[in-house]
Write an enzyme that holds these catalytic residues in place. Structure first.
Site, short mmCIF file in Angstrom:
data_model
loop_
_atom_site.label_atom_id
_atom_site.label_comp_id
_atom_site.label_asym_id
_atom_site.label_seq_id
_atom_site.Cartn_x
_atom_site.Cartn_y
_atom_site.Cartn_z
N LYS A 132 8.50 11.89 23.75
CA LYS A 132 8.78 11.21 25.02
C LYS A 132 9.77 12.06 25.81
O LYS A 132 10.52 12.84 25.22
CB LYS A 132 9.38 9.82 24.73
N ARG A 144 7.87 -8.18 30.56
CA ARG A 144 8.10 -6.79 30.99
C ARG A 144 6.80 -6.10 31.35
O ARG A 144 6.72 -5.32 32.28
CB ARG A 144 8.82 -6.04 29.86
N HIS A 180 18.86 4.15 20.38
CA HIS A 180 18.52 2.75 20.63
C HIS A 180 19.80 1.96 20.90
O HIS A 180 19.88 1.18 21.85
CB HIS A 180 17.79 2.20 19.41
N GLU A 193 1.92 -2.41 13.81
CA GLU A 193 2.33 -1.09 14.30
C GLU A 193 3.12 -0.41 13.18
O GLU A 193 4.07 -0.98 12.65
CB GLU A 193 3.23 -1.19 15.54
N LYS A 215 8.43 -9.36 14.96
CA LYS A 215 9.18 -9.51 16.22
C LYS A 215 9.53 -10.97 16.45
O LYS A 215 8.69 -11.84 16.22
CB LYS A 215 8.28 -9.03 17.38
N ALA A 271 16.78 8.20 16.66
CA ALA A 271 16.22 7.00 17.31
C ALA A 271 17.16 5.80 17.15
O ALA A 271 17.32 5.02 18.09
CB ALA A 271 14.85 6.68 16.72
N LYS A 285 0.84 -1.21 0.00
CA LYS A 285 0.00 0.00 0.00
C LYS A 285 0.88 1.26 0.00
O LYS A 285 0.60 2.23 -0.71
CB LYS A 285 -0.92 0.02 1.24
N LEU A 286 1.95 1.23 0.80
CA LEU A 286 2.84 2.39 0.90
C LEU A 286 3.57 2.61 -0.42
O LEU A 286 3.72 3.76 -0.88
CB LEU A 286 3.83 2.20 2.04
#
Ligand code: 0O2
Length: 229
Positions: A141, A85, A184, A168, A74, A180, A49-50
């Site tokens: 954040k 977590r 990270h 996501e 993941k 980022a 789609k992108l």
């Protein structure tokens, strides 16, 4: 995020490490591996789609809003770690319900306006359900992290019928991605040894980067309006 084409060896290593999670979790991991293809299919749907949106813009506006798209699913180990977590039950059903980024797509755009445009065009497609939007650009954040996160559901057509799968989508500029990625890596290296000074320095870099993003957007708008570019 890892590449979606990561090798089976990664999984093999992951499975070895999973031995530390005990029998129950290992059973759930095996169950996940048998359904992983659904998440791979969901990311493929979104990436297509992108790419279609980007191609359309290339021809109609002579501008590619998207600089790069990456996708990953993941690994089971990271899913189990995240469940632990967040204090969720160690089951496949719990992972499906509570972990929203098993399937993840990252969209890197050149300009801030581009990423909001891509988000609007994607989520207005009739088969996409927007579940949640978290705007870490308008509300960064505390550490300075900026990105627009969308949790969406997309139908994946299996032989048994359509299945709605959560993905996501992280949308950010090249500059936000630069920060980022490095943050990270540093956070991983430092773990709990990160000092207040490093935290302040990283936040400062994020703010400088954000101001530069705004200047580049203004510059781009001015070039387009002037008819020079
Ligand atoms: P990876 O390896 O990138 O997959 P919630 O959705 O509220 O239940 P979650 O999923 O922790 O909780 O949400 P959040 O905070 O929006 O983070 C989701 C992902 O955003 C992370 O995935 C990162 O990819 C990215 N992210 C969030 N905060 C930061 C940050 O401060 N720095 C960097 N570099 N990335 C961030 P994972 O699972 O942590 O890792």
């Amino acid at each position: 995020m890892d590449s979606i084409n990561r090798s089976r060896e990664t999984y093999f290593l992951d499975k070895l490490l999973d031995q530390t999670f005990g029998e129950e979790a290992s059973e759930q991991i095996r169950a996940f591996l048998s359904t992983e293809h659904i998440y791979v299919s969901a990311t493929r749907e979104i990436v297509t789609k992108l790419e279609n949106l980007n191609d359309e813009f290339k021809y109609s506006q002579h501008h590619n809003p998207i600089h790069q798209v990456t996708a990953r699913v993941k690994t089971p180990r990271r899913i189990v770690e995240k469940l632990a977590r967040k204090g969720h039950e160690m089951t496949l059903a719990s992972a499906r319900q509570n972990i929203h980024d098993i399937a993840g797509v990252r969209v890197i755009c050149s300009y801030v306006d581009d990423l909001y445009l891509v988000a609007t065009l994607l989520t207005s497609q009739s088969d996409i359900e927007l579940i949640r939007e978290i705007d870490y650009i308008k509300n960064p954040k505390p550490n300075g992290y900026r990105s627009l996160h969308l949790i969406i559901a997309v139908p994946v057509f299996m032989s048994s019928g359509p299945e709605s799968v959560k993905v996501e989508i992280q949308l950010r500029t090249i500059a936000m991605d630069f920060w980022a990625s490095l943050e990270h890596e540093l956070a991983y290296r430092l773990a709990d040894k990160q000092t207040e000074q490093i935290t302040r320095e990283l936040k400062d870099c994020a703010d400088v980067i954000s101001a530069t993003d705004m200047r580049m957007q203004k510059l781009y708008n001015a070039v387009i309006q002037s008819g020079l570019g």
